[in-house]
Design an enzyme around this catalytic site. Structure first.
Site, PDB file in Angstrom:
ATOM      1  CE  LYS A 177      23.613 -64.150  14.735  1.00  0.00           C
ATOM      2  NZ  LYS A 177      24.482 -62.748  14.947  1.00  0.00           N
TER       3      LYS A 177
ATOM      4  NE  ARG B 128      29.439 -63.507   9.628  1.00  0.00           N
ATOM      5  CZ  ARG B 128      29.243 -64.678  10.118  1.00  0.00           C
ATOM      6  NH1 ARG B 128      28.187 -64.574  10.760  1.00  0.00           N
ATOM      7  NH2 ARG B 128      30.130 -65.547  10.285  1.00  0.00           N
TER       8      ARG B 128
END
Length: 293
Positions: A228, A268
């Site tokens: 991210k 994740r």
């Protein structure tokens, strides 16, 4: 025994397994437009190969998603989402790979379970589809409920908090309460703070630092930080700017280690081999600190 080694463990992976390390969820985006790997695995054959590869590299479960939730992304319709995910879930499940479905639609979740999925990961926490929580209750399936305020196209408008940690904890607790009220078994609930979803970089870092506080909500916590944008500051050095999300894999693995050491239930990730090593390092340090072997 891993968390998904048996049917019974698959049905109740949260409090009943006694698993000694953080679970690794491998990300498999079967989309043309995901922020990191959109278009790489949007064909059924390549998606299946990638899912098997992720499992071999150490993923405990492969999280298959057919709808991008990157900032600014538009929604796909239900038939297209089904077309993307169901053949992949069925093939991976039939090959012995444990699979979850990343979806905000109860109908897609139902079809995915029929195809062999063992967990539902809803980034909207049940808010996008009013049928989701009743479905989860009726199916008695493990689920991840993420902190969410709006769909991807507009979510960054809602990155406004009095205190991001307190506000996210309050809203996640409310999501859990509503799930319980709908009949979802508390042992089947995992919460996700939604890093990057209606969060600035600073807000995402604050939530990572507050993992012990999030765990205080009384539910297992899934951390999804992989690749991210808020990790960019950890891989951009001086004038060298690395815009490729894959350049954030090292930072992502570092977060996986920190999350596991902080007691996260799962991470994740895109790079499952590195994350699998990271969570095992965290487990080894815990056992060493406790005088174990």
């Amino acid at each position: 025994m891993t968390v998904f080694d048996t049917v019974e463990a698959t049905r109740r992976p949260i409090k009943s397994t006694g698993m000694s390390r953080c679970v690794v969820l491998g990300i498999l985006n079967v989309t043309p437009d995901s922020f990191s790997d959109g278009g790489k695995f949007d064909k059924v054959s390549t998606a299946i190969e990638r899912g098997i590869e992720l499992a071999r590299q150490g993923a405990d479960i492969i999280d298959v998603g057919g709808e991008s939730t990157r900032p600014g992304a538009s929604r796909v319709d239900e038939p297209e989402e089904l077309r993307r995910v169901i053949p992949v879930i069925r093939a991976l499940s039939e090959s012995g790979v444990k699979v979850s479905v990343d979806t905000m639609r109860a109908t897609v979740a139902a079809r995915a379970l029929d195809a062999g999925a063992v967990l539902v990961n809803d980034v909207s926490g049940g808010l996008a589809d009013s049928a989701m929580l009743p479905f989860l209750a009726g199916s008695n399936v493990p689920c991840v409920l993420m902190h969410w305020r709006a769909h991807a196209a507009v979510m960054q408008r809602y990155a406004v908090y009095d205190s991001v940690v307190q506000d996210v904890c309050f809203e996640l607790a409310r999501r859990a309460d509503q799930a319980l009220a709908a009949g979802v078994d508390g042992d089947n609930i995992v919460l996700d703070p939604g890093l990057g979803f209606a969060k600035t970089a600073d807000q995402s870092w604050s939530l990572l630092a507050a993992l012990p506080t999030l765990r205080g909500l009384g539910f297992p916590i899934l951390v999804g930080a992989s690749r991210k944008r808020f990790l960019s500051e950890c891989v951009d050095y001086g004038t060298l700017k690395r815009e490729n999300p894959a350049d954030r894999d090292d930072a992502s693995s570092a977060v996986a280690a920190v999350a596991a050491a902080s007691g996260a239930w799962g991470v994740r990730v895109h790079d499952t081999a590195a994350a699998a090593a990271a969570v095992r390092v965290a487990r080894r340090l815990r056992t060493a600190g406790a005088g174990g072997l």
